[in-house]
Design a protein around this motif. Sequence first.
Motif, PDB file in Angstrom:
ATOM      1  N   PHE A  84      29.976  44.290  35.258  1.00 45.74           N
ATOM      2  CA  PHE A  84      31.301  44.432  35.225  1.00 45.74           C
ATOM      3  C   PHE A  84      32.170  44.141  36.432  1.00 45.74           C
ATOM      4  CE2 PHE A  84      29.674  48.531  35.519  1.00 45.74           C
ATOM      5  CZ  PHE A  84      30.571  49.001  36.632  1.00 45.74           C
ATOM      6  N   THR A  85      33.094  43.826  36.058  1.00 40.64           N
ATOM      7  CA  THR A  85      34.306  43.677  37.410  1.00 40.64           C
ATOM      8  C   THR A  85      34.597  44.875  37.951  1.00 40.64           C
ATOM      9  OG1 THR A  85      36.267  43.254  36.174  1.00 40.64           O
ATOM     10  CG2 THR A  85      35.037  41.113  37.017  1.00 40.64           C
ATOM     11  N   LYS A  86      34.891  45.081  39.096  1.00 38.90           N
ATOM     12  CA  LYS A  86      35.416  46.509  39.299  1.00 38.90           C
ATOM     13  C   LYS A  86      36.841  47.042  38.652  1.00 38.90           C
ATOM     14  CE  LYS A  86      36.264  47.116  43.831  1.00 38.90           C
ATOM     15  NZ  LYS A  86      36.669  46.587  45.400  1.00 38.90           N
ATOM     16  N   GLY A  87      37.560  46.285  38.243  1.00 37.35           N
ATOM     17  CA  GLY A  87      38.559  46.537  37.301  1.00 37.35           C
ATOM     18  C   GLY A  87      39.675  47.213  38.430  1.00 37.35           C
ATOM     19  N   HIS A  88      40.867  47.235  38.006  1.00 34.41           N
ATOM     20  CA  HIS A  88      42.058  47.694  38.524  1.00 34.41           C
ATOM     21  C   HIS A  88      43.397  47.990  37.600  1.00 34.41           C
ATOM     22  CE1 HIS A  88      42.558  43.185  38.672  1.00 34.41           C
ATOM     23  NE2 HIS A  88      43.916  43.375  38.542  1.00 34.41           N
ATOM     24  N   VAL A  98      47.892  37.219  32.703  1.00 30.61           N
ATOM     25  CA  VAL A  98      47.261  36.411  31.680  1.00 30.61           C
ATOM     26  C   VAL A  98      45.806  35.859  31.905  1.00 30.61           C
ATOM     27  CG1 VAL A  98      47.180  34.234  30.569  1.00 30.61           C
ATOM     28  CG2 VAL A  98      49.409  35.389  30.900  1.00 30.61           C
ATOM     29  N   TYR A  99      44.859  36.032  30.975  1.00 30.82           N
ATOM     30  CA  TYR A  99      43.508  35.695  31.212  1.00 30.82           C
ATOM     31  C   TYR A  99      43.137  34.621  30.116  1.00 30.82           C
ATOM     32  CZ  TYR A  99      41.421  39.273  34.203  1.00 30.82           C
ATOM     33  OH  TYR A  99      41.032  40.349  35.060  1.00 30.82           O
ATOM     34  N   LEU A 100      42.555  33.694  30.604  1.00 27.73           N
ATOM     35  CA  LEU A 100      42.043  32.457  29.716  1.00 27.73           C
ATOM     36  C   LEU A 100      40.350  32.356  29.967  1.00 27.73           C
ATOM     37  CD1 LEU A 100      42.580  30.197  27.729  1.00 27.73           C
ATOM     38  CD2 LEU A 100      42.928  28.566  29.847  1.00 27.73           C
ATOM     39  N   ASP A 158      45.022  48.186  42.452  1.00 27.14           N
ATOM     40  CA  ASP A 158      44.904  49.661  42.603  1.00 27.14           C
ATOM     41  C   ASP A 158      43.339  50.002  42.108  1.00 27.14           C
ATOM     42  OD1 ASP A 158      44.308  52.554  42.620  1.00 27.14           O
ATOM     43  OD2 ASP A 158      46.641  52.986  41.848  1.00 27.14           O
ATOM     44  N   TYR A 159      42.289  50.074  43.014  1.00 28.77           N
ATOM     45  CA  TYR A 159      40.916  50.315  42.581  1.00 28.77           C
ATOM     46  C   TYR A 159      40.671  51.611  42.460  1.00 28.77           C
ATOM     47  CZ  TYR A 159      40.248  45.247  43.584  1.00 28.77           C
ATOM     48  OH  TYR A 159      40.372  44.018  43.494  1.00 28.77           O
ATOM     49  N   GLU A 160      41.295  52.625  43.368  1.00 31.73           N
ATOM     50  CA  GLU A 160      41.130  53.966  43.568  1.00 31.73           C
ATOM     51  C   GLU A 160      41.274  54.439  42.415  1.00 31.73           C
ATOM     52  OE1 GLU A 160      39.240  54.726  46.016  1.00 31.73           O
ATOM     53  OE2 GLU A 160      39.109  56.898  45.470  1.00 31.73           O
TER      54      GLU A 160
HETATM   55  C1  M6P Z   1      40.633  38.154  38.137  1.00 28.50           C
HETATM   56  C2  M6P Z   1      42.021  38.989  38.466  1.00 28.50           C
HETATM   57  C3  M6P Z   1      41.794  39.381  39.950  1.00 28.50           C
HETATM   58  C4  M6P Z   1      40.739  40.130  40.147  1.00 28.50           C
HETATM   59  C5  M6P Z   1      39.537  39.535  39.962  1.00 28.50           C
HETATM   60  C6  M6P Z   1      38.255  40.365  39.880  1.00 28.50           C
HETATM   61  O1  M6P Z   1      40.633  36.882  38.938  1.00 28.50           O
HETATM   62  O2  M6P Z   1      42.405  39.955  37.684  1.00 28.50           O
HETATM   63  O3  M6P Z   1      43.165  40.009  40.284  1.00 28.50           O
HETATM   64  O4  M6P Z   1      40.675  40.412  41.552  1.00 28.50           O
HETATM   65  O5  M6P Z   1      39.557  38.881  38.296  1.00 28.50           O
HETATM   66  O6  M6P Z   1      38.562  41.560  39.413  1.00 28.50           O
HETATM   67  P1  M6P Z   1      38.775  42.861  40.274  1.00 28.50           P
HETATM   68  O7  M6P Z   1      39.750  42.814  41.516  1.00 28.50           O
HETATM   69  O8  M6P Z   1      38.874  44.123  39.394  1.00 28.50           O
HETATM   70  O9  M6P Z   1      37.085  43.129  40.915  1.00 28.50           O
END
Ligand code: M6P
Length: 185
Positions: A84-88, A98-100, A158-160
Amino acid sequence: MIDPFAVRLDLEQGTLAPLPERVVRRLSDLRGLVANEQLLDRELAKGDPIIYEVLKLAIPQEQGQLFINVTFLRAGRIGREYYFTKGHFHVNEKAAEVYLGLRGHGVLLLRKEANTRVVEMDRGTLIYIPPGWGHRTVNVSQETLVFLSIYPADAGHDYERVRLEGMGTRVFATVDGTGYEAVTS
Ligand code: M6P
Ligand code: ZN
């Protein structure tokens, strides 16, 4: 100041031409975010593979501008938990996104306070993330998940908060490894 510009987005592969800045996130960047930190340590002892890459068009980070990224989230798991991505959360709570979906199969986890959502993302899925909703992407397939994202350049990450509060949902492979289950905590 930035001039109008056009680039080529390969809608099949997600690649951009000319190739813009590329940010790389590795397994070690998921420390403090995974369900099982011991499993993470065990994996890290073997190496620190790339988990995802983000291509970022060069746009000034100032109010009124929009950032445009393509993210490539690789297939894999830490134990049964899918990569997964870190998420924020956006620092600017008024900033939407917006995501596609372009390639692969994933889910987008969303959270606003106690409200959580799990949204399937495939090629052609267009997702609106309203202001205030934290977001994380999970690859639940065997191929790289690719998606485009567009958001205000002054959104901030904001990752924290995610590290402290989590994203509300974790996504694991089913025991037979063929599907996924989303577990809300
Ligand atoms: C997408 C967007 C970015 C984000 C990236 C990775 O491209 O949402 O803003 O940086 O995903 O995700 P993350 O920053 O949570 O690691
Ligand atoms: Zn965002």
